[in-house]
Motif scaffolding. Structure first.
Motif, PDB file in Angstrom:
ATOM      1  N   PRO A 188      32.702  38.677  47.150  1.00 31.48           N
ATOM      2  CA  PRO A 188      33.853  39.154  47.935  1.00 31.48           C
ATOM      3  C   PRO A 188      34.536  38.049  48.728  1.00 31.48           C
ATOM      4  CG  PRO A 188      32.002  40.662  48.160  1.00 31.48           C
ATOM      5  CD  PRO A 188      31.476  39.435  47.476  1.00 31.48           C
ATOM      6  N   ARG A 189      33.766  37.103  49.256  1.00 33.90           N
ATOM      7  CA  ARG A 189      34.379  35.990  49.998  1.00 33.90           C
ATOM      8  C   ARG A 189      35.112  35.053  49.057  1.00 33.90           C
ATOM      9  NH1 ARG A 189      29.931  39.054  51.713  1.00 33.90           N
ATOM     10  NH2 ARG A 189      29.821  39.015  54.008  1.00 33.90           N
ATOM     11  N   LEU A 190      34.520  34.795  47.890  1.00 29.63           N
ATOM     12  CA  LEU A 190      35.185  33.937  46.921  1.00 29.63           C
ATOM     13  C   LEU A 190      36.489  34.569  46.439  1.00 29.63           C
ATOM     14  CD1 LEU A 190      35.063  31.369  45.200  1.00 29.63           C
ATOM     15  CD2 LEU A 190      33.787  32.675  43.485  1.00 29.63           C
ATOM     16  N   TRP A 191      36.480  35.887  46.289  1.00 23.08           N
ATOM     17  CA  TRP A 191      37.685  36.595  45.845  1.00 23.08           C
ATOM     18  C   TRP A 191      38.855  36.333  46.788  1.00 23.08           C
ATOM     19  CZ3 TRP A 191      39.118  39.311  41.612  1.00 23.08           C
ATOM     20  CH2 TRP A 191      40.253  40.115  41.710  1.00 23.08           C
ATOM     21  N   LEU A 192      38.570  36.237  48.076  1.00 25.81           N
ATOM     22  CA  LEU A 192      39.632  36.056  49.055  1.00 25.81           C
ATOM     23  C   LEU A 192      40.266  34.667  48.999  1.00 25.81           C
ATOM     24  CD1 LEU A 192      38.067  37.858  52.155  1.00 25.81           C
ATOM     25  CD2 LEU A 192      39.774  38.740  50.555  1.00 25.81           C
ATOM     26  N   VAL A 193      39.561  33.690  48.452  1.00 22.94           N
ATOM     27  CA  VAL A 193      40.134  32.343  48.378  1.00 22.94           C
ATOM     28  C   VAL A 193      40.711  32.043  47.001  1.00 22.94           C
ATOM     29  CG1 VAL A 193      38.486  31.542  50.105  1.00 22.94           C
ATOM     30  CG2 VAL A 193      37.986  31.179  47.688  1.00 22.94           C
ATOM     31  N   LEU A 194      40.563  32.961  46.056  1.00 23.41           N
ATOM     32  CA  LEU A 194      41.109  32.732  44.719  1.00 23.41           C
ATOM     33  C   LEU A 194      42.631  32.857  44.748  1.00 23.41           C
ATOM     34  CD1 LEU A 194      38.659  34.773  42.456  1.00 23.41           C
ATOM     35  CD2 LEU A 194      38.688  32.307  42.841  1.00 23.41           C
ATOM     36  N   PRO A 195      43.345  32.032  43.990  1.00 21.22           N
ATOM     37  CA  PRO A 195      44.802  32.182  43.889  1.00 21.22           C
ATOM     38  C   PRO A 195      45.175  33.523  43.261  1.00 21.22           C
ATOM     39  CG  PRO A 195      44.072  30.050  43.045  1.00 21.22           C
ATOM     40  CD  PRO A 195      42.844  30.869  43.261  1.00 21.22           C
ATOM     41  N   GLU A 196      46.407  33.930  43.508  1.00 21.76           N
ATOM     42  CA  GLU A 196      46.856  35.234  43.027  1.00 21.76           C
ATOM     43  C   GLU A 196      46.790  35.340  41.511  1.00 21.76           C
ATOM     44  OE1 GLU A 196      47.858  39.059  43.453  1.00 21.76           O
ATOM     45  OE2 GLU A 196      47.547  37.653  45.107  1.00 21.76           O
ATOM     46  N   GLU A 197      47.149  34.247  40.807  1.00 27.06           N
ATOM     47  CA  GLU A 197      47.136  34.327  39.344  1.00 27.06           C
ATOM     48  C   GLU A 197      45.717  34.453  38.800  1.00 27.06           C
ATOM     49  OE1 GLU A 197      47.580  29.931  40.545  1.00 27.06           O
ATOM     50  OE2 GLU A 197      48.380  31.892  41.138  1.00 27.06           O
ATOM     51  N   VAL A 198      44.735  33.863  39.480  1.00 27.25           N
ATOM     52  CA  VAL A 198      43.345  33.993  39.033  1.00 27.25           C
ATOM     53  C   VAL A 198      42.860  35.417  39.254  1.00 27.25           C
ATOM     54  CG1 VAL A 198      40.981  33.180  39.376  1.00 27.25           C
ATOM     55  CG2 VAL A 198      42.883  31.565  39.472  1.00 27.25           C
ATOM     56  N   ARG A 199      43.177  35.984  40.418  1.00 31.38           N
ATOM     57  CA  ARG A 199      42.798  37.380  40.669  1.00 31.38           C
ATOM     58  C   ARG A 199      43.470  38.318  39.681  1.00 31.38           C
ATOM     59  NH1 ARG A 199      43.346  38.217  47.099  1.00 31.38           N
ATOM     60  NH2 ARG A 199      45.115  36.809  46.819  1.00 31.38           N
ATOM     61  N   GLY A 200      44.713  37.973  39.289  1.00 31.77           N
ATOM     62  CA  GLY A 200      45.397  38.791  38.299  1.00 31.77           C
ATOM     63  C   GLY A 200      44.688  38.774  36.952  1.00 31.77           C
ATOM     64  N   GLU A 201      44.212  37.586  36.543  1.00 28.91           N
ATOM     65  CA  GLU A 201      43.473  37.492  35.281  1.00 28.91           C
ATOM     66  C   GLU A 201      42.184  38.303  35.347  1.00 28.91           C
ATOM     67  OE1 GLU A 201      44.118  36.088  32.416  1.00 28.91           O
ATOM     68  OE2 GLU A 201      46.082  35.290  32.981  1.00 28.91           O
ATOM     69  N   LEU A 202      41.460  38.201  36.452  1.00 24.49           N
ATOM     70  CA  LEU A 202      40.218  38.955  36.598  1.00 24.49           C
ATOM     71  C   LEU A 202      40.476  40.459  36.610  1.00 24.49           C
ATOM     72  CD1 LEU A 202      38.486  36.676  39.228  1.00 24.49           C
ATOM     73  CD2 LEU A 202      37.487  37.293  37.026  1.00 24.49           C
ATOM     74  N   THR A 203      41.529  40.863  37.291  1.00 24.94           N
ATOM     75  CA  THR A 203      41.863  42.288  37.340  1.00 24.94           C
ATOM     76  C   THR A 203      42.226  42.816  35.961  1.00 24.94           C
ATOM     77  OG1 THR A 203      42.640  42.075  39.626  1.00 24.94           O
ATOM     78  CG2 THR A 203      43.376  43.999  38.396  1.00 24.94           C
ATOM     79  N   ALA A 204      42.964  42.011  35.192  1.00 28.36           N
ATOM     80  CA  ALA A 204      43.342  42.434  33.847  1.00 28.36           C
ATOM     81  C   ALA A 204      42.109  42.621  32.967  1.00 28.36           C
ATOM     82  CB  ALA A 204      44.293  41.405  33.224  1.00 28.36           C
ATOM     83  N   VAL A 205      41.138  41.736  33.095  1.00 27.93           N
ATOM     84  CA  VAL A 205      39.916  41.869  32.304  1.00 27.93           C
ATOM     85  C   VAL A 205      39.096  43.068  32.791  1.00 27.93           C
ATOM     86  CG1 VAL A 205      37.791  40.735  31.591  1.00 27.93           C
ATOM     87  CG2 VAL A 205      39.885  39.418  31.796  1.00 27.93           C
ATOM     88  N   GLN A 206      39.082  43.298  34.097  1.00 27.73           N
ATOM     89  CA  GLN A 206      38.410  44.493  34.615  1.00 27.73           C
ATOM     90  C   GLN A 206      39.039  45.762  34.035  1.00 27.73           C
ATOM     91  OE1 GLN A 206      38.724  43.891  38.889  1.00 27.73           O
ATOM     92  NE2 GLN A 206      36.548  43.436  39.021  1.00 27.73           N
ATOM     93  N   ASP A 207      40.355  45.771  33.909  1.00 25.11           N
ATOM     94  CA  ASP A 207      41.030  46.926  33.316  1.00 25.11           C
ATOM     95  C   ASP A 207      40.600  47.109  31.860  1.00 25.11           C
ATOM     96  OD1 ASP A 207      42.349  47.445  35.669  1.00 25.11           O
ATOM     97  OD2 ASP A 207      44.187  46.401  35.092  1.00 25.11           O
ATOM     98  N   ARG A 208      40.400  46.004  31.141  1.00 22.92           N
ATOM     99  CA  ARG A 208      39.948  46.122  29.756  1.00 22.92           C
ATOM    100  C   ARG A 208      38.521  46.658  29.700  1.00 22.92           C
ATOM    101  NH1 ARG A 208      42.893  41.190  28.891  1.00 22.92           N
ATOM    102  NH2 ARG A 208      41.007  39.891  28.794  1.00 22.92           N
TER     103      ARG A 208
END
Length: 313
Positions: A188-208
């Motif tokens: 959760p702490r690492l998530w907060l420092v990730l750039p928006e585009e990286v979080r977007g990629e992770l979210t897209a894979v979570q959706d898959r």
């Protein structure tokens, strides 16, 4: 704000329709076929026109009222099927986090571990042969094939009863071995420092991952319907095989991205937490990160049982 809410409403309706209503309509149609044809005439589609004539001829306030009630019941059934499939998908995603502590699950995990140990021994033998003669291309190819067979079972020694569970667990183990980081509390702490585009990629894979689990839910529903209409069982098995492939692919990509996020932004997290990290992230700094985020004041000296961050269900 009104325009934003209107667009959000349209997107939600569209996603709900695609994810639940359309597959639900197909399942509702399969239920109708199971009711009309049954097992004895499972592929006798000639019985459908006669059934439709009987439905539309039933006196229930007139022909139009009967059709309206039938359509409304069909849509409600489709929506209910979609919600049930989504709930079953949540259960499927939950099975990915099973640890194998129960007797039956422990036996399954044990079989996976023994397969991995045999593959690991073969990989070690092939690697020794290759190191004895690195110029031999045949030995190089054999070593690569043996390593690939071992990795196909698990990247580390298996501890979970399912492949997907072990792939997520492997990310936790590999990050801890490399950096001394307990991934579950640190994530959760690492998530907060990730750039928006990286979080977007992770979210897209979570959706898959979510879509794959939901597809498995549809497969289970069709398989259950197969008890009343055997073609549904065939469809269910095909859907389950597809869901298995998609879930493995999505979970593997997700675990790789989680590891990559630690590789690329773990040092930034250490700096944000006030730690000194002049070069690459080391095991000593990683253990300090774990101590800070766990807030228990102890540094792990041995591998603790944990789990990688789970994709959403």
């Amino acid at each position: 704000m009104n325009a934003f809410l209107a667009e959000l409403g349209k997107q939600l309706v569209t996603r709900w329709t695609v994810a639940l209503m359309l597959p639900g309509a197909l399942f509702a149609a399969a239920v109708v076929l199971a009711h009309v044809l049954g097992q004895g005439h499972a592929v006798d589609l000639a019985a459908l026109p006669a059934w439709l004539d009987r439905v539309t001829a039933t006196p229930a306030g007139g022909r139009g009222a009967t059709l309206l009630i039938t359509v409304a019941a069909f849509l409600l059934g489709a929506a209910a099927a979609g919600l049930v499939a989504q709930s079953v998908g949540v259960f499927v995603a939950w099975t990915w986090s099973l640890t194998g502590s129960a007797p039956v699950l422990r036996g399954i995990a044990g079989r996976r571990r023994r397969r991995w140990e045999r593959a690991d021994a073969e990989a070690a033998d092939a690697e020794r042969e290759f190191l004895a003669d690195t110029a031999d291309p045949a030995r190089r190819a054999r070593s690569r094939r043996a390593i690939a067979r071992r990795a196909a079972i698990c990247l580390v020694e298996p501890e979970r009863p399912t492949w997907t569970g072990d792939r997520l667990h492997a990310a936790d183990v590999r990050v801890h071995r490399s950096y001394g980081i307990d991934l579950a509390p640190v994530w959760p702490r690492l998530w907060l420092v990730l750039p928006e585009e990286v979080r977007g990629e992770l979210t897209a894979v979570q959706d898959r991952c979510t879509a794959a689990a939901r597809l498995a839910g549809w497969g289970i529903l069709y398989a259950v319907l197969g008890a009343f209409w055997w073609p549904a069982l065939v469809v269910g098995v095909a859907i389950l095989l597809t869901a298995r492939y998609r879930s493995r692919l999505a979970v593997a990509v997700y675990a790789d991205l989680v590891e990559a996020a630690v590789d690329l932004y773990g040092r930034e997290l250490a700096v944000r937490l006030g730690l000194t990290c002049p070069g690459r992230l080391t095991g000593e700094v990683g253990e300090q990160i774990s101590v800070i985020v766990r807030k228990d004041g102890t540094v792990p000296r041995a591998r603790r049982v944990g789990s990688a961050p789970q994709p959403r269900a």
